[in-house]
Design an enzyme around this catalytic site. Sequence first.
Site, PDB file in Angstrom:
ATOM      1  N   ARG A 112       0.839  -1.195   0.000  1.00 54.68           N
ATOM      2  CA  ARG A 112       0.000   0.000   0.000  1.00 54.68           C
ATOM      3  C   ARG A 112       0.874   1.245   0.000  1.00 54.68           C
ATOM      4  NH1 ARG A 112      -4.790  -1.702   4.352  1.00 54.68           N
ATOM      5  NH2 ARG A 112      -5.319  -3.671   3.327  1.00 54.68           N
ATOM      6  N   ARG A 171       2.413   1.062  10.262  1.00 45.98           N
ATOM      7  CA  ARG A 171       1.844   1.421   8.957  1.00 45.98           C
ATOM      8  C   ARG A 171       2.956   1.370   7.912  1.00 45.98           C
ATOM      9  NH1 ARG A 171      -3.038   3.720   8.269  1.00 45.98           N
ATOM     10  NH2 ARG A 171      -3.115   4.386  10.446  1.00 45.98           N
ATOM     11  N   GLU A 197      -6.404  -0.701  15.562  1.00 47.27           N
ATOM     12  CA  GLU A 197      -7.070  -1.676  14.689  1.00 47.27           C
ATOM     13  C   GLU A 197      -6.110  -2.782  14.267  1.00 47.27           C
ATOM     14  OE1 GLU A 197      -8.231  -2.322  10.114  1.00 47.27           O
ATOM     15  OE2 GLU A 197      -8.084  -0.249  10.786  1.00 47.27           O
ATOM     16  N   SER A 227     -10.371  -5.862  10.301  1.00 47.00           N
ATOM     17  CA  SER A 227     -11.585  -5.193   9.842  1.00 47.00           C
ATOM     18  C   SER A 227     -12.380  -6.199   9.028  1.00 47.00           C
ATOM     19  CB  SER A 227     -11.210  -3.973   8.990  1.00 47.00           C
ATOM     20  OG  SER A 227     -12.338  -3.197   8.698  1.00 47.00           O
ATOM     21  N   ARG A 252       0.816  -6.289  12.687  1.00 43.79           N
ATOM     22  CA  ARG A 252       0.212  -5.651  13.860  1.00 43.79           C
ATOM     23  C   ARG A 252       0.068  -6.651  15.016  1.00 43.79           C
ATOM     24  NH1 ARG A 252      -3.792  -0.698  12.158  1.00 43.79           N
ATOM     25  NH2 ARG A 252      -2.320   0.249  10.695  1.00 43.79           N
TER      26      ARG A 252
END
Length: 425
Positions: A262, A277, A349, A352, A391
């Site tokens: 990403r 991230r 988070e 999801s 994560r």
Amino acid sequence: MLDIRWIRDNPDKLDEALRKRGAAPESATLIELDEKRRAHIARLQEAQTRRNAASKEIGKAMAAKDTERAEALKTEVAEIKSFIQSGEETERELTTQLNDALSRIPNVPLDDVPVGADENDNVEVRVTGERPAFDFEPKEHFELGEALGQMDFETAAKLSGSRFTVVQGGLARLERALGQFMLDVHTREHGYTEVNPPLLVRDDAMYGTGQLPKFSEDLFQTREGFWLIPTAEVSLTNLVREEILDAATLPRRYTALTPCFRSEAGSAGRDTRGYLRQHQFYKVELVSITDAETSIEEHERMTKCAETILERLGLHFRTVVLCTGDMGFGARKTYDIEVWLPGQNMYREISSCSVCGDFQARRMNARYRAEGEKETRFVHTLNGSGVAVGRALIAVMENYQNADGSIRVPDALKPYMGGIEVIGA
């Protein structure tokens, strides 16, 4: 993508759904585009009808030896043929305009999704486990990783730039163990089929799951035109594109452990320190393909599958339902699972899970046929993180840290660690 027929029948519902998402109304624009397309198609059909009739009249005129009439009709047919040829190109352009406009409209939230503007309006559903207690000040993961000599951000920056990390030694093995553990739980206990999918995909695959055309800036593209997947959702969901499935084979459940890529274009300045991230990271993805009747139930099931991973790891977390303003483009409802990070003293988070209805299926033309029915229906699709491996590594490091900076290995991961129970410098 939404059905234009539904929009024509429910313009107020679409505009209300967009209002809940914080977007401007679009129904009038979409219906105007559709009206223009429909009117042009009607003119084409009238021209085709007249061409067919005129062609028959030519035969009659020739039989009656009315040469002048026959020649006039031939001229008319030639003109109509030219109009139809150019008109078919115009029809394709009008259809493309409509589909492009539709492809940029987000999904309609379910009625029970809370209305809100951003993450501050998300609603907590449940809390699982207890926060760990420390008799020392817990450190953040990057402090621990650098002190152990097993997270190297400076070397990664030399190799690739910002938002990359070199992980090595015990932490690299721990990250690998997390991925393998997740796959084993989801395949052996939760009924998911493991897939090793392509990491490079074409435009159609990205379009099918909604990354294109709206979110191209968040993606990486090769010189050859392939896209690096931002999530295995793209590859796994597109396994059923352009297929008509037997309803008896549903639900289909897939899982994959893949690298994800990403650009983080929309996250400039956020979480620039550490491993949270990254441009490149590993994630275990869960995808379900269901019929229309069971997708909501499957959403609850998928979320529980992701929660099970954190429960087995002994991590404290909470599950929230996202409000309309914080929900993803293709989702009708989303649960976020947020793990507790004691080093940051906050929830972050880690998974999801979303139900998309037939939104993606329309883009992929993925259908199923129920037993005894002639007509096909669009499948419903769901996707979720089961969970983000990087994560999860952060969460284990911060929750299982010792005062000397070493990291205890959770019991669930010990079978994957080759006898290592504590990761030290």
